[in-house]
Structures are given as C-alpha cells and as structure tokens.
Scaffold this active site. Structure first.
Site, PDB file in Angstrom:
ATOM      1  N   LYS A 292      -6.114  11.059 -17.746  1.00 43.46           N
ATOM      2  CA  LYS A 292      -6.324  11.745 -19.056  1.00 43.46           C
ATOM      3  C   LYS A 292      -5.082  11.577 -19.943  1.00 43.46           C
ATOM      4  O   LYS A 292      -4.950  10.602 -20.330  1.00 43.46           O
ATOM      5  CB  LYS A 292      -6.698  13.161 -18.583  1.00 43.46           C
ATOM      6  CG  LYS A 292      -7.884  13.445 -17.537  1.00 43.46           C
ATOM      7  CD  LYS A 292      -9.272  13.096 -18.147  1.00 43.46           C
ATOM      8  CE  LYS A 292     -10.151  12.711 -16.968  1.00 43.46           C
ATOM      9  NZ  LYS A 292     -10.562  13.768 -16.091  1.00 43.46           N
TER      10      LYS A 292
ATOM     11  N   ARG B 204       1.025  -1.280  -0.107  1.00 50.21           N
ATOM     12  CA  ARG B 204      -0.137   0.094   0.293  1.00 50.21           C
ATOM     13  C   ARG B 204       0.964   1.227   0.039  1.00 50.21           C
ATOM     14  O   ARG B 204       0.352   2.226  -0.445  1.00 50.21           O
ATOM     15  CB  ARG B 204      -0.902   0.103   1.174  1.00 50.21           C
ATOM     16  CG  ARG B 204      -2.020   0.985   1.156  1.00 50.21           C
ATOM     17  CD  ARG B 204      -2.814   1.136   2.419  1.00 50.21           C
ATOM     18  NE  ARG B 204      -3.263  -0.082   2.977  1.00 50.21           N
ATOM     19  CZ  ARG B 204      -3.066  -0.362   4.285  1.00 50.21           C
ATOM     20  NH1 ARG B 204      -1.947   0.516   4.989  1.00 50.21           N
ATOM     21  NH2 ARG B 204      -3.246  -1.555   4.726  1.00 50.21           N
TER      22      ARG B 204
ATOM     23  N   ASP C 100      -5.076  21.775  -9.395  1.00 43.86           N
ATOM     24  CA  ASP C 100      -5.301  20.822 -10.672  1.00 43.86           C
ATOM     25  C   ASP C 100      -5.009  21.376 -11.844  1.00 43.86           C
ATOM     26  O   ASP C 100      -5.305  21.920 -12.451  1.00 43.86           O
ATOM     27  CB  ASP C 100      -6.875  20.758 -10.637  1.00 43.86           C
ATOM     28  CG  ASP C 100      -7.316  19.509 -11.272  1.00 43.86           C
ATOM     29  OD1 ASP C 100      -6.764  18.974 -12.460  1.00 43.86           O
ATOM     30  OD2 ASP C 100      -8.169  18.840 -11.074  1.00 43.86           O
TER      31      ASP C 100
ATOM     32  N   TYR D 215     -13.620  21.402 -11.314  1.00 45.02           N
ATOM     33  CA  TYR D 215     -14.283  20.039 -11.649  1.00 45.02           C
ATOM     34  C   TYR D 215     -15.350  19.760 -10.810  1.00 45.02           C
ATOM     35  O   TYR D 215     -15.047  19.813  -9.523  1.00 45.02           O
ATOM     36  CB  TYR D 215     -13.051  18.930 -11.483  1.00 45.02           C
ATOM     37  CG  TYR D 215     -13.384  17.830 -12.147  1.00 45.02           C
ATOM     38  CD1 TYR D 215     -13.933  17.491 -13.194  1.00 45.02           C
ATOM     39  CD2 TYR D 215     -12.949  16.525 -11.148  1.00 45.02           C
ATOM     40  CE1 TYR D 215     -14.014  15.891 -13.707  1.00 45.02           C
ATOM     41  CE2 TYR D 215     -13.386  15.115 -11.268  1.00 45.02           C
ATOM     42  CZ  TYR D 215     -13.734  14.947 -12.706  1.00 45.02           C
ATOM     43  OH  TYR D 215     -14.088  13.646 -12.946  1.00 45.02           O
TER      44      TYR D 215
HETATM   45  C1  LIG Z   1     -11.193  13.893 -14.800  1.00 40.25           C
HETATM   46  C2  LIG Z   1     -10.630  15.105 -14.030  1.00 40.25           C
HETATM   47  C3  LIG Z   1     -10.269  14.608 -12.775  1.00 40.25           C
HETATM   48  C4  LIG Z   1     -10.752  13.345 -12.009  1.00 40.25           C
HETATM   49  O1  LIG Z   1     -10.056  12.394 -12.353  1.00 40.25           O
HETATM   50  P1  LIG Z   1     -10.410  10.728 -12.381  1.00 40.25           P
HETATM   51  O2  LIG Z   1      -9.293   9.977 -12.628  1.00 40.25           O
HETATM   52  O3  LIG Z   1     -11.461  10.518 -13.314  1.00 40.25           O
HETATM   53  O4  LIG Z   1     -10.853  10.690 -10.943  1.00 40.25           O
HETATM   54  C5  LIG Z   1      -9.919  15.661 -11.698  1.00 40.25           C
HETATM   55  N1  LIG Z   1      -9.620  16.941 -12.267  1.00 40.25           N
HETATM   56  C6  LIG Z   1     -10.099  17.083 -13.731  1.00 40.25           C
HETATM   57  C7  LIG Z   1      -9.683  18.664 -14.026  1.00 40.25           C
HETATM   58  C8  LIG Z   1     -10.500  16.241 -14.289  1.00 40.25           C
HETATM   59  O5  LIG Z   1     -10.669  16.489 -15.839  1.00 40.25           O
END
Ligand SMILES: *Cc1c(COP(=O)(O)O)cnc(C)c1O
Length: 393
Positions: free
Chosen positions: A206, A55, A181, A108
């Site tokens: 992404k 972990r 982010d 988000y």
């Molecule tokens: C998709 C996304 C997230 C979350 O990511 P996941 O891997 O789907 O949990 C967070 N911030 C932004 C800007 C995103 O586009």
C-alpha cells in the site's frame, strides 16, 4: 530528528556505495563464503550470520527491514512477499495447537479467512473481539490458553478504532502477545511498536511502496520474538523479490509528503461527500463525527487517504451509474498508490459478532491528483445518479 528526516536518511550509506545516493539492488540466491570455517560458523546460526543464502535476506532486504523497524521504533524487521504473507507468518509462528487467539471483528477479510481456515486446522481456537474493543472486553475474554490479541485499527473497510494503548497495557500484564496490522496509518501515522505493540504488520504493498507496482510485506518486532517469526518465514520459503524490496525502500523516501497530501485530499473529499443528501455517514477516524475520532486524535499523529461513505439504499444499477462514469477514481482492490480509487464494500458475512455496519458502503482512496478534478468528478457522478433516479421515477 523528525520522522520526515529519518525516512530520508535511514537504510543507506553513500560512502559504502561509491558515493551513490541509493543502496544498490542486490539480486541473489547463492552467497559465497570465504572459507570452510566461515561457512560452518554461518550454518550454526544463520539468523545471526551477516550472509547465508538469498532466502534469508540480502543487503537490499536488510536496508528495507532496518528502515521500517526504525520508523516503527521496533528492534527488528522481516520483509516478506506480501502483506498477507506477513500476517500468515506471524500467526503461524506465534499460535500453537491448543492456543486461543483473540481477533478484532473488523480485520482484513483474508486475515479472517486465514484464521478460520488455517489456524483452525492447527487446533488454534479463534475468538472475536468487537471492532471498537477496549481493555475491559479483552480482559473479559482472556482464558489461560489465550496466546495473542490481533488488532487492526482502524478496521478494514469499516474504520473502527480499538483502544490500542489500553489493550497493550493489559496484554503486557497478562503475558500475552499483541499483534497489530498498522497498514492504514503507516509508521508515520502511528508508531505502533513504540506504543508497545509486540508485532506490527505492514502491507507495504500500500503506502510504503506507494506506486501500485509491487507486492511487499514488512513485520516489525522485538528481538525476543524475532527468531521464531524469522524462522517461520524461512521455513515457509517466504522472502520478498529483490526488486520489490528496492521499490519499497524507494517508496519510503517520499512517504511523508505523499501521506500528508493523501490525508488532506481525503479531508476535502469527505467534506464534500458529507454534504450530499445520498450520504448517510462518513467512516474514517480522521472525520470529527466518527466514533473513533477521539482515539485517533489521542494516539495517532497523522491520517492517510483511505475512508468510506455509507449511502442510503441504492439499487445496483444506480451504484453502477455513479461508479462506472468516474474518470479519476479507478475501480479496483488495494490502495496506497498515487492514484484515486473507489470500491463498493460488501460486509455481509464478514462479522462474527452481530450485524456489520449498514450499507451500501463505498470506499475511497484519495490519490495525489488535484483536488478540483476529483471534486468535479464526484459532482458529475452524483449528478448522473440523480438524473438516473429521476428518470426512473
Ligand atoms: C492489503 C492489506 C493487506 C494485505 O496486503 P497484500 O500485500 O495485498 O497481501 C493486509 N492488511 C491490510 C489492512 C490491507 O489493507
């Protein structure tokens, strides 16, 4: 060394892996200690031990963490099971009962939901900053209880840009933590940690993974904040799957070429879309007429393939005629994979300060297909839309 070279060389050492180019995929839970003394020593300081328990990480997750952190210009990385897990862990680690957090209004959606549902249960007060906030607005919002500022630039779905360098400078003076982010730009488009952001979050799901085949998140931060964030991740039982970590590392190797192509195709599509009478505005900081373009040009070194268009008033059936017939743009959430996507965006109820940008908005992800095919697909879609409207008078 340029980033395009570093991204090829970081996080692997062929001499240590029998000459093979890629590091192996380590699956594991139990990690064996060579002696009781070694077990005692590791238990006394698990975060500093080079081995402890699955972990806490494996050589595979460490390679991913070191690679993303180095690209960001951060001292440490923490890989977790999704982008949202990264966000939840960072906010849980840093915001204590009684604290206030400032969050940009364009975050988000699930970040907003986490703030409103989970942070408020912990007696953390959430206050919003406008999506295009600068330092003055943050200064005016500060109180003695402000603990952190959460940025997302450009904002999810609506693509507003904050003045990140100015907010970072102010936050440093005021002794509050900046969190950003940085999923849209990736570390190749904006080195947020190098620009002074204390905690940078990537939904690696992404562009870093890049093939729509894994969920993964990476947190990059300073050595001083690492222990509290890592401990929180471990306490919540959060760790990435071995295969996902490996897919993230593998995806990263081609990020520089992919991102360039995504961004170039996005520009081509935006140019075509901007010329259509149904399109009222393009929303992307990489688009010259966008209000955030100046900040993007000043601070970022690249764009990516995600943008939105604002359409004139359009009934749902007309939108369906346009979207349902598209051959190359899949209809679905997420983005950053090799394929093109389209998504109608709903901003109603997603803004604390005033009205959201007007809609309807369609979000596009420009994939790696040939531009000609994507343009022909869009042209056919808008032609269908016009025929359907003409037929209904
Ligand atoms: C998709 C996304 C997230 C979350 O990511 P996941 O891997 O789907 O949990 C967070 N911030 C932004 C800007 C995103 O586009």
């Amino acid at each position: 060394m340029k980033d395009a070279t570093r991204i090829i060389e970081l996080g692997r050492d062929p001499e240590q892996q029998h000459g093979l180019v890629n590091p192996p995929l380590y699956r594991g839970s139990t990690v064996l200690f060579p002696s009781l003394a070694a077990l005692r020593e590791a238990s006394a300081a698990p975060l500093r031990a080079d081995r402890y328990y699955g972990r806490y990480g494996t050589p595979t997750t460490a390679a991913l963490e070191q690679t993303v952190a180095a690209l960001e210009g951060a001292e440490a990385g923490i890989a977790v099971c999704s982008g949202l897990a990264a966000i939840a862990i960072v906010l849980s680690a840093l915001a204590e009962p009684g604290d206030e957090v400032l969050v940009v209004d364009c975050v988000y959606g699930p970040t907003r939901a986490f703030c409103e549902r989970e942070l408020s249960h912990r007696q953390v007060q959430v206050r919003y900053l406008s999506a295009a906030a600068g330092a003055d607005e943050v200064r005016a919002a500060l109180t003695p209880r402000t603990r952190l500022v959460f940025l997302e630039s450009p904002g999810s779905l609506s693509f507003e840009m904050q003045d990140v360098p100015a907010i970072v400078a102010l936050a440093r003076q005021a002794g509050i933590v900046t969190v950003m982010d940085n999923t849209w730009a990736t570390p190749l488009g904006f080195r947020a940690a190098a620009a002074g952001v204390d905690v940078v979050i990537h939904a690696a799901t992404k562009y870093l993974v890049g093939h729509a085949d894994a969920m993964l998140g990476v947190i990059c931060t300073r050595a001083s904040l690492y222990p509290s964030i890592k401990r929180t991740a471990v306490r919540f039982g959060q760790c990435p799957g071995a295969e996902e970590a490996q897919l993230g590392l593998r995806g990263l190797r081609t990020l520089a070429v992919r991102l360039e192509r995504h961004a170039r195709t996005a520009q081509t599509l935006m140019h075509w879309l901007a010329a259509q009478p149904e399109v009222v505005a393009i929303r992307s900081p990489a688009w010259p007429a966008d209000p955030g373009h100046g900040r993007w040009q000043r601070d970022f070194t690249a764009a990516s393939g995600l943008f939105a268009v604002q359409l004139g008033p359009l009934p749902e059936v007309a939108l369906a005629v346009l979207v349902d017939g598209l051959a190359h743009f899949g209809l679905g959430f997420s983005w950053g994979g090799y394929e093109s996507l389209v998504l109608p965006v709903e901003l109603a109820g997603q803004r604390a300060l005033g009205e959201p940008p007007p809609g309807p908005l369609l979000r596009f992800h420009a994939g790696l297909e040939a531009e000609e095919d994507l343009l022909a697909d869009l042209a056919a879609g808008f032609a269908r839309l016009r025929r359907a409207r003409a037929a209904r008078g």
